[in-house]
Design a protein around this motif. Structure first.
Motif, PDB file in Angstrom:
ATOM      1  N   ASP A 215       0.877  -1.091  -0.177  1.00  0.00           N
ATOM      2  CA  ASP A 215      -0.066  -0.119   0.049  1.00  0.00           C
ATOM      3  C   ASP A 215       0.851   1.102   0.076  1.00  0.00           C
ATOM      4  O   ASP A 215       1.516   1.694   1.072  1.00  0.00           O
ATOM      5  CB  ASP A 215      -0.839  -0.099   1.231  1.00  0.00           C
ATOM      6  CG  ASP A 215      -2.173   0.840   1.005  1.00  0.00           C
ATOM      7  OD1 ASP A 215      -1.968   1.922   0.429  1.00  0.00           O
ATOM      8  OD2 ASP A 215      -3.018   0.655   1.593  1.00  0.00           O
ATOM      9  N   GLY A 218      -1.490   4.930   1.715  1.00  0.00           N
ATOM     10  CA  GLY A 218      -1.268   5.100   2.794  1.00  0.00           C
ATOM     11  C   GLY A 218      -2.372   5.244   3.756  1.00  0.00           C
ATOM     12  O   GLY A 218      -3.379   4.283   3.656  1.00  0.00           O
ATOM     13  N   THR A 221      -6.194   4.299   2.507  1.00  0.00           N
ATOM     14  CA  THR A 221      -6.579   3.029   2.046  1.00  0.00           C
ATOM     15  C   THR A 221      -5.949   2.151   2.887  1.00  0.00           C
ATOM     16  O   THR A 221      -6.362   0.613   2.496  1.00  0.00           O
ATOM     17  CB  THR A 221      -5.912   3.080   0.511  1.00  0.00           C
ATOM     18  OG1 THR A 221      -4.483   3.208   0.729  1.00  0.00           O
ATOM     19  CG2 THR A 221      -6.554   3.816  -0.336  1.00  0.00           C
ATOM     20  N   ALA A 222      -5.321   1.852   3.909  1.00  0.00           N
ATOM     21  CA  ALA A 222      -4.720   0.993   4.861  1.00  0.00           C
ATOM     22  C   ALA A 222      -5.720  -0.070   5.323  1.00  0.00           C
ATOM     23  O   ALA A 222      -5.413  -1.178   5.337  1.00  0.00           O
ATOM     24  CB  ALA A 222      -3.794   1.362   5.733  1.00  0.00           C
ATOM     25  N   SER A 225      -7.070  -2.099   2.698  1.00  0.00           N
ATOM     26  CA  SER A 225      -6.266  -3.083   2.212  1.00  0.00           C
ATOM     27  C   SER A 225      -5.981  -4.231   3.299  1.00  0.00           C
ATOM     28  O   SER A 225      -6.024  -5.594   2.724  1.00  0.00           O
ATOM     29  CB  SER A 225      -4.896  -2.468   2.126  1.00  0.00           C
ATOM     30  OG  SER A 225      -4.506  -1.585   0.925  1.00  0.00           O
ATOM     31  N   VAL A 235      -0.179  -7.080   4.662  1.00  0.00           N
ATOM     32  CA  VAL A 235      -0.225  -5.820   4.348  1.00  0.00           C
ATOM     33  C   VAL A 235       1.008  -5.067   4.562  1.00  0.00           C
ATOM     34  O   VAL A 235       1.305  -4.802   5.824  1.00  0.00           O
ATOM     35  CB  VAL A 235      -1.399  -5.004   4.518  1.00  0.00           C
ATOM     36  CG1 VAL A 235      -1.343  -3.632   4.018  1.00  0.00           C
ATOM     37  CG2 VAL A 235      -2.753  -5.742   3.937  1.00  0.00           C
ATOM     38  N   CYS A 236       1.736  -4.347   3.749  1.00  0.00           N
ATOM     39  CA  CYS A 236       2.896  -3.615   4.181  1.00  0.00           C
ATOM     40  C   CYS A 236       2.542  -2.121   3.646  1.00  0.00           C
ATOM     41  O   CYS A 236       2.333  -1.845   2.250  1.00  0.00           O
ATOM     42  CB  CYS A 236       4.151  -3.891   3.219  1.00  0.00           C
ATOM     43  SG  CYS A 236       5.695  -2.965   3.661  1.00  0.00           S
ATOM     44  N   VAL A 237       2.355  -1.023   4.354  1.00  0.00           N
ATOM     45  CA  VAL A 237       2.208   0.328   4.281  1.00  0.00           C
ATOM     46  C   VAL A 237       3.723   1.086   4.097  1.00  0.00           C
ATOM     47  O   VAL A 237       4.449   0.918   4.963  1.00  0.00           O
ATOM     48  CB  VAL A 237       1.322   1.142   5.119  1.00  0.00           C
ATOM     49  CG1 VAL A 237       1.242   2.553   4.903  1.00  0.00           C
ATOM     50  CG2 VAL A 237       0.068   0.459   5.355  1.00  0.00           C
ATOM     51  N   SER A 240       2.932   7.197   1.550  1.00  0.00           N
ATOM     52  CA  SER A 240       1.850   8.213   2.266  1.00  0.00           C
ATOM     53  C   SER A 240       1.683   9.254   1.279  1.00  0.00           C
ATOM     54  O   SER A 240       1.591  10.635   1.457  1.00  0.00           O
ATOM     55  CB  SER A 240       2.561   8.928   3.325  1.00  0.00           C
ATOM     56  OG  SER A 240       3.588   9.530   2.918  1.00  0.00           O
ATOM     57  N   LEU A 246      -3.305   7.495  10.295  1.00  0.00           N
ATOM     58  CA  LEU A 246      -4.781   6.749  10.460  1.00  0.00           C
ATOM     59  C   LEU A 246      -5.719   7.184  11.456  1.00  0.00           C
ATOM     60  O   LEU A 246      -5.456   6.817  12.489  1.00  0.00           O
ATOM     61  CB  LEU A 246      -4.211   5.263  10.729  1.00  0.00           C
ATOM     62  CG  LEU A 246      -3.810   4.689   9.352  1.00  0.00           C
ATOM     63  CD1 LEU A 246      -3.637   3.102   9.771  1.00  0.00           C
ATOM     64  CD2 LEU A 246      -5.011   4.406   8.219  1.00  0.00           C
ATOM     65  N   LEU A 261       0.022  -6.805   9.728  1.00  0.00           N
ATOM     66  CA  LEU A 261       0.209  -5.335   8.938  1.00  0.00           C
ATOM     67  C   LEU A 261       1.683  -4.917   9.492  1.00  0.00           C
ATOM     68  O   LEU A 261       1.977  -5.079  10.462  1.00  0.00           O
ATOM     69  CB  LEU A 261      -0.861  -4.354   9.564  1.00  0.00           C
ATOM     70  CG  LEU A 261      -0.488  -2.971   9.383  1.00  0.00           C
ATOM     71  CD1 LEU A 261      -0.633  -2.552   7.864  1.00  0.00           C
ATOM     72  CD2 LEU A 261      -1.599  -2.048  10.197  1.00  0.00           C
ATOM     73  N   ALA A 263       5.181  -2.117   8.135  1.00  0.00           N
ATOM     74  CA  ALA A 263       5.361  -1.170   7.322  1.00  0.00           C
ATOM     75  C   ALA A 263       6.926  -1.120   6.862  1.00  0.00           C
ATOM     76  O   ALA A 263       8.114  -1.753   7.507  1.00  0.00           O
ATOM     77  CB  ALA A 263       5.260   0.234   8.116  1.00  0.00           C
TER      78      ALA A 263
END
Length: 323
Positions: A215, A218, A221-222, A225, A235-237, A240, A246, A261, A263
């Motif tokens: 993602d 950022g 949409t996280a 996702s 999921v990797c954010v 941005s 968030l 989750l 990052a």
């Protein structure tokens, strides 16, 4: 030297070309003659005033490539081709939007390259972020990867790397006129994001959902996702594009059981590790395995136009400034 100075928070017009003294070398820091600097949306947000720690005036630029002009590190002598990324460049101290940058030795990544400067300048932050993000996701051949923000420079780089790893990819864009860029990048499934949830289009492709979601959009949409990825997926954010925070995030309610989750932040790849990764990336680009995805090159004197171009979301891939 000429430098693009952000004189205050505001629109692109707050970037002014000024004549500044060449930075004086001091212990632990080396002077780099900048040959190119990739532009990043984090610089755009800093310019807009969304980085409270940054004090103006400041020469922005979280990355650059060039040649060491005056070294204080015997292992990186004068004349060495180097890249430098993050480490508070362009934030705590002046960055790459200049003809010279004074950089902490810890940030210098000496590399060998036959690529044109504008191509080399497009790689460090973009490809290190893409590579690190895919490593954080743990992608494996045969896996299914959704890239949100697919026409961003990192999105296109991630698609290029995933292709080489035998990963099936889907990527999103909010602009139908950019679909062709994803097709050219050999993305398997191109999804136009009209806003809201992507559940319908994604599950039409993969009924159980993707194994991985990168993602790059950022904050907005996280959570969606997390609902899209298959149960037990990750999921990797790493981006941005629309902000950092968030709001009202409730982990127990919003992270499905078994879903992970994580990052990635490119500042985590430094020193010899970052140098080795970047050198491998350069070799892959030279060999044609990875695409550099340079969208447009601006001269330093056109930095206002470059920021306006970036802010209007006109780019498909990396925007680069050269002195």
């Amino acid at each position: 030297m000429r430098a693009a100075v952000c004189v205050s928070a505001g629109g692109p017009e707050v970037l002014e070309i000024r004549e500044l003294p060449v930075p004086a070398v001091r212990p632990g820091w080396s002077l780099v003659r900048v040959a190119g600097a990739g532009l990043n949306r984090s610089e755009l947000r800093t310019r807009q005033g969304h980085s409270p720690s940054v004090r103006f005036p400041r020469v922005l630029g979280i990355e650059c490539v060039g040649v060491v002009a005056v070294s204080t590190d015997p292992s990186v002598p004068d004349g060495t081709t180097v890249a430098a990324v993050m480490g508070e460049m362009g934030r705590e101290f002046d960055g790459g939007y200049a003809e010279y940058a004074l950089v902490p030795n810890s940030l210098l990544m000496p590399v060998a390259s036959t690529l044109p400067w504008e191509v080399l300048a497009a790689l460090p932050e973009t490809y290190l972020t893409a590579r690190g993000s895919l490593d954080a996701l743990g992608i494996e051949p045969g896996g299914r990867l959704l890239i949100r923000g697919g026409t961003s420079s990192v999105g296109l780089a991630a698609a290029s790397i995933a292709l080489g790893h035998g990963v099936e990819t889907a990527a999103t864009t909010r602009r139908p006129d950019k679909v062709s860029a994803l097709t050219v990048a050999a993305v398997d499934h191109v999804l136009v994001d009209a806003g809201g949830s992507l559940a319908g289009p994604v599950h039409d492709v993969w009924p159980e959902g993707p194994d991985y979601v990168l993602d790059l959009v950022g904050a907005s949409t996280a959570v969606d996702s997390l609902r899209l990825v298959r149960r037990g997926g990750i999921v990797c954010v790493s981006g941005s594009l629309n902000g950092w925070l968030l709001p009202n995030f409730e982990p127990i309610a919003m992270i499905p059981t078994g879903t992970r989750l994580t990052a990635f932040h490119s500042d985590t790849i430094k020193g010899s590790v970052g140098t080795a990764v970047l050198q491998r990336i350069i070799h892959e680009v030279e060999a044609g395995a990875y695409r550099p995805n340079v969208d447009r090159v601006f001269g330093l004197s056109d930095i206002v136009a470059a920021h306006r171009y970036m802010e209007n979301n006109e780019a498909t891939g990396k925007v680069v400034a050269v002195p």
